[in-house]
Design an enzyme around this catalytic site. Structure first.
Site, PDB file in Angstrom:
ATOM      1  N   ARG A  51       0.827  -1.199   0.000  1.00  0.00           N
ATOM      2  CA  ARG A  51       0.000   0.000   0.000  1.00  0.00           C
ATOM      3  C   ARG A  51       0.868   1.258   0.000  1.00  0.00           C
ATOM      4  O   ARG A  51       1.910   1.306   0.654  1.00  0.00           O
ATOM      5  CB  ARG A  51      -0.930   0.010   1.215  1.00  0.00           C
ATOM      6  CG  ARG A  51      -2.016  -1.057   1.156  1.00  0.00           C
ATOM      7  CD  ARG A  51      -2.881  -1.042   2.393  1.00  0.00           C
ATOM      8  NE  ARG A  51      -2.134  -1.437   3.582  1.00  0.00           N
ATOM      9  CZ  ARG A  51      -2.670  -1.538   4.803  1.00  0.00           C
ATOM     10  NH1 ARG A  51      -3.955  -1.259   4.986  1.00  0.00           N
ATOM     11  NH2 ARG A  51      -1.934  -1.910   5.829  1.00  0.00           N
ATOM     12  N   ASP A  53       0.917   5.665   0.346  1.00  0.00           N
ATOM     13  CA  ASP A  53       0.195   6.797   0.930  1.00  0.00           C
ATOM     14  C   ASP A  53      -0.189   7.816  -0.128  1.00  0.00           C
ATOM     15  O   ASP A  53       0.274   7.753  -1.275  1.00  0.00           O
ATOM     16  CB  ASP A  53       1.058   7.479   1.995  1.00  0.00           C
ATOM     17  CG  ASP A  53       1.294   6.608   3.216  1.00  0.00           C
ATOM     18  OD1 ASP A  53       0.400   5.809   3.548  1.00  0.00           O
ATOM     19  OD2 ASP A  53       2.367   6.740   3.827  1.00  0.00           O
ATOM     20  N   ARG A 198      10.392   7.662   3.792  1.00  0.00           N
ATOM     21  CA  ARG A 198      10.347   9.127   3.913  1.00  0.00           C
ATOM     22  C   ARG A 198      11.079   9.607   5.165  1.00  0.00           C
ATOM     23  O   ARG A 198      11.719  10.665   5.164  1.00  0.00           O
ATOM     24  CB  ARG A 198       8.900   9.598   3.912  1.00  0.00           C
ATOM     25  CG  ARG A 198       8.214   9.410   2.556  1.00  0.00           C
ATOM     26  CD  ARG A 198       6.713   9.565   2.667  1.00  0.00           C
ATOM     27  NE  ARG A 198       6.337  10.873   3.181  1.00  0.00           N
ATOM     28  CZ  ARG A 198       5.095  11.198   3.560  1.00  0.00           C
ATOM     29  NH1 ARG A 198       4.119  10.292   3.476  1.00  0.00           N
ATOM     30  NH2 ARG A 198       4.830  12.404   4.008  1.00  0.00           N
TER      31      ARG A 198
END
Length: 264
Positions: A51, A53, A198
């Site tokens: 998945r 974001d 990130r």
């Protein structure tokens, strides 16, 4: 009689609120399931390898679904694409055995982060690269990347809302190189925590700008405290490059994407 189909999908995440289906219907999963339904003739759920974001892109997401009726593979590519919105496209379709699972059959995953490094913010690349305005020390960031390799507890780079059972992951690749005004970060691991890449990029930028030494990575891994690491970096430059499967599945190599043909 159903048959299991795997799809390779690429998308620009700028226009979507992430992968996972939500009530508002503006996610990649919602768009793909709607398009597959048009070809299948009935609702079909799709399962992805990883998945992403909101704002995160994918050069080769892999999904699987159980087709309720036989269709030529071209229908699952060109047919599905004709019903998809701009910014998302199926690249390939392939039949797989019922034991194949896009997520659980993967033995690794790969990400790339593109960081524009110049005083001016991006225009042409807006939404597709991260940005940092000050000078960055490539050697310092490369030193820090080497410290990430191997099995570690990555709690310092884990989002508070992460649902992974364990923060311990094995990093098989962590590298950064420079191509003109672009820094290219590559990561591969057994699996990743929520916001892990990130958060790693944010930490590497802090090291690159001289705010911390490369050995800071060692301290963060040892302390296992998210509050001590750098802020989460922008999703704009993050690309999911796909899962890695055992060869016997016969799926296209996840390295075979447009990101390998650019910025070399």
């Amino acid at each position: 009689m159903t048959s299991r189909i795997a799809l390779g999908v690429e998308y620009c995440g700028t226009a979507f609120r992430g992968w996972q289906s939500q009530a508002h219907g503006t996610t990649v999963q919602d768009a793909l399931e709607s398009a597959v339904r048009e070809i299948a003739g009935q609702p079909v759920g799709v399962t992805c390898a990883g998945r992403t974001d909101a704002g995160v892109h994918a050069s080769q997401q892999v999904v699987h679904f159980d087709a309720p009726a036989a269709r030529p593979l071209t229908a699952w590519v060109r047919g599905v694409n004709s019903h998809l919105p701009d910014g998302v496209a199926v690249r390939w379709a392939q039949p797989v055995g019922d034991e194949f699972h896009a997520r659980f059959s993967a033995r690794g995953r790969r990400y790339r982060y593109l960081l524009l490094n110049r005083p001016q913010r991006p225009g042409l690349w807006q939404g597709r690269v991260g940005w940092f305005h000050g000078p960055l020390d490539l050697a310092a960031m490369q030193d820090a990347c080497g410290r990430l390799l191997g099995e570690h507890d990555f709690s310092a780079f884990r989002a508070a809302e992460c649902q992974a059972k364990s923060p311990v992951k094995t990093m098989t690749d962590a590298a950064v190189r420079q191509c003109g005004v672009m820094f290219i970060f590559d990561f591969a691991a057994s699996a990743f925590l929520h916001h892990m890449v990130r958060n790693l990029v944010g930490t590497l930028v802090q090291i690159g700008k001289g705010a911390q030494p490369p050995a800071w990575v060692d301290e963060l891994l040892q302390m296992r405290d998210r509050r001590l690491a750098a802020p989460t970096f922008s999703p704009d430059g993050l690309y999911f490059r796909g899962p890695v499967y055992e060869p016997h599945w016969g799926l296209p190599d996840p390295a075979d994407d447009f990101l390998d043909g650019m910025l070399t």
